[in-house]
Design an enzyme around this catalytic site. Structure first.
Site, short mmCIF file in Angstrom:
data_model
loop_
_atom_site.label_atom_id
_atom_site.label_comp_id
_atom_site.label_asym_id
_atom_site.label_seq_id
_atom_site.Cartn_x
_atom_site.Cartn_y
_atom_site.Cartn_z
CG ASP A 10 5.27 36.36 15.36
OD1 ASP A 10 4.05 36.15 15.38
OD2 ASP A 10 5.77 37.43 15.75
CB SER A 11 2.49 37.84 12.01
OG SER A 11 2.58 38.49 13.25
CB CYS A 73 2.07 33.83 15.88
SG CYS A 73 0.72 34.83 15.25
CD GLU A 153 6.41 43.60 13.57
OE1 GLU A 153 7.24 43.80 12.66
OE2 GLU A 153 6.37 42.54 14.23
CB CYS A 185 -0.12 39.23 21.17
SG CYS A 185 0.69 39.86 19.67
CG HIS A 187 4.23 41.54 18.07
ND1 HIS A 187 3.75 40.42 17.44
CD2 HIS A 187 4.98 42.21 17.14
CE1 HIS A 187 4.17 40.43 16.18
NE2 HIS A 187 4.91 41.49 15.98
#
Lengths: 267, 267
Positions: A10-11, A73, A153, A185, A187
């Protein structure tokens, strides 16, 4: 071959929401996770930049000799899947979009699908294209939520600011006749409490973690790649930056029981 | 030598606030700008990552044969100035912290300085260390505002969400007895309307753009590096990602008169 690890990337640390579901679904599998926290977020960047970064993450996994790759992702799944598959060669690659849409369509009464994700995901129209294949009667309402990844994040998974950002982003979908909301997403499940709080009650929420883990299990089973070994699996977690904060946030998400260390590496 | 351009770099487009002041102060100078928008934000990353990226930007400027380098980024100024200077060799390097602190200290009645910047800048304690050199009676109240850079890079320079984030971040400084607020990030002047709106009225605001431009002018003059040529200067703007959106946001900041194109390059 069966004993080799599964590569998940993932990013950033959002893909750990997918890992959590894989651990539940496939407790015998070894996993190598990579989050590119030195360059997160991806979803606000141009397609060619996202493709370039995605190929670098794929090569990392090839070098780690993984038996399958999970692109945890939505941005990379929407924008760079072809490049990732081309780079991966014979290694099977699973994206997070296909399983999630199938799950949403299976839900009783799904007709209008709300989709929230990054700007790159929204811009790709990958969800619209894939949902259209299931029938013309489906309608998609998509909103980009570019601040959600920085918020996660930063560890701001709740609180007043996050709530107000969420309220603002979800306004259109709340006012629409959508009956399901896809968190497009990896996240976003970390923000699920806040999202549930500001979301119209009648909207069901789907995220890609559990559908992707189930899809992975089927694929490994079909290709005779399930680990049948009884020895305990190895879990390796890597990030390109911020290992300590990544661990802290991951640990919150795993209710204080994050199943490993997080090491920093350079790509 | 005098005709060579000045190199200005930042993690993103925030450094253009410094360019705007340089254009005003030194209209005859050619400028090369580089914003690393493929990896922005820097201020949330680890020091070694920031140092590594900073050295790459410095090498880009060396290859462009600049006569001076302006580190138009508080995070890099706070964390990576030694590495940048070492890489730059004989090319003079100006940071944004030194000139801004001098300006703040010069203001009548400055005693308690509020400083807002990225997490890396706050963590470095560079402002505390430099301000302490001006006398023990100065007090510093510093707050990290990690969401401000994503907000600016998203173009969200005003609106309800930005206002609420700003209100939240500035709460401690608003309640304190600070008499001046230093915007210790080159992105923040783009949020100055919102910041002014939520800030206690008696607080003066200082940003690094104008002090840095004046400092640069003095340095070029001292080292006989001012461009005396009458031909029109060249302005080159580069980013590593998102040239179109970068231009849009830059143009808003330059009141619709952004003085060039923005090209995308790879580092």
């Amino acid at each position: 071959m069966r004993n080799l690890p599964i590569g998940v990337f993932d990013s950033g640390i959002g893909g750990l929401t997918v890992v959590k579901s894989i651990l539940k679904e496939l407790p015998k599998e070894s996993i190598i996770y990579l989050g590119d926290t030195a360059r997160v977020p991806y979803g606000t960047r141009d397609n060619d930049t996202i493709k370039k970064f995605s190929v670098e993450l794929t090569k990392f996994m090839i070098n780690k000799n993984v038996k399958a790759i999970v692109v945890a992702c939505n941005t990379m799944s929407a924008v760079a899947l072809d490049e990732i598959r081309r780079t991966a060669g014979k290694i099977p690659v699973i994206d997070v979009i296909t399983p999630t849409i199938e799950e949403a369509i299976r839900l009783k009464g799904t007709s209008v699908l709300g989709v929230i994700g990054t700007r790159a995901t929204a811009h790709s129209r990958a969800f619209q294209a894939q949902i259209a294949r299931h029938g013309k009667h489906y309608k998609v309402i998509q909103t980009a939520c570019p601040l959600f990844v920085p918020l996660v994040e930063e560890g701001l998974v709740n609180g007043k600011v996050t709530e107000l950002v969420a309220k603002d982003y979800l306004e259109e979908i709340n006012k629409s006749n959508a009956d399901v909301l896809i968190l497009a997403c990896t996240h976003y499940p970390m923000l699920s409490k806040v999202i549930r709080k500001v979301l119209r009650r009648t909207l069901k929420i789907i995220d890609c973690a559990s559908p992707t883990a189930k899809y992975l299990k089927e694929l490994l089973n079909d290709q005779n790649l399930l680990n049948l070994n009884k020895s305990s699996p190895e879990l390796k977690f890597y990030v390109t930056d911020n290992p300590d904060r990544s661990f802290e946030i991951a640990n919150i998400f795993f209710d204080g029981k994050f199943p490993g260390k997080i090491e920093k590496i350079s790509l």
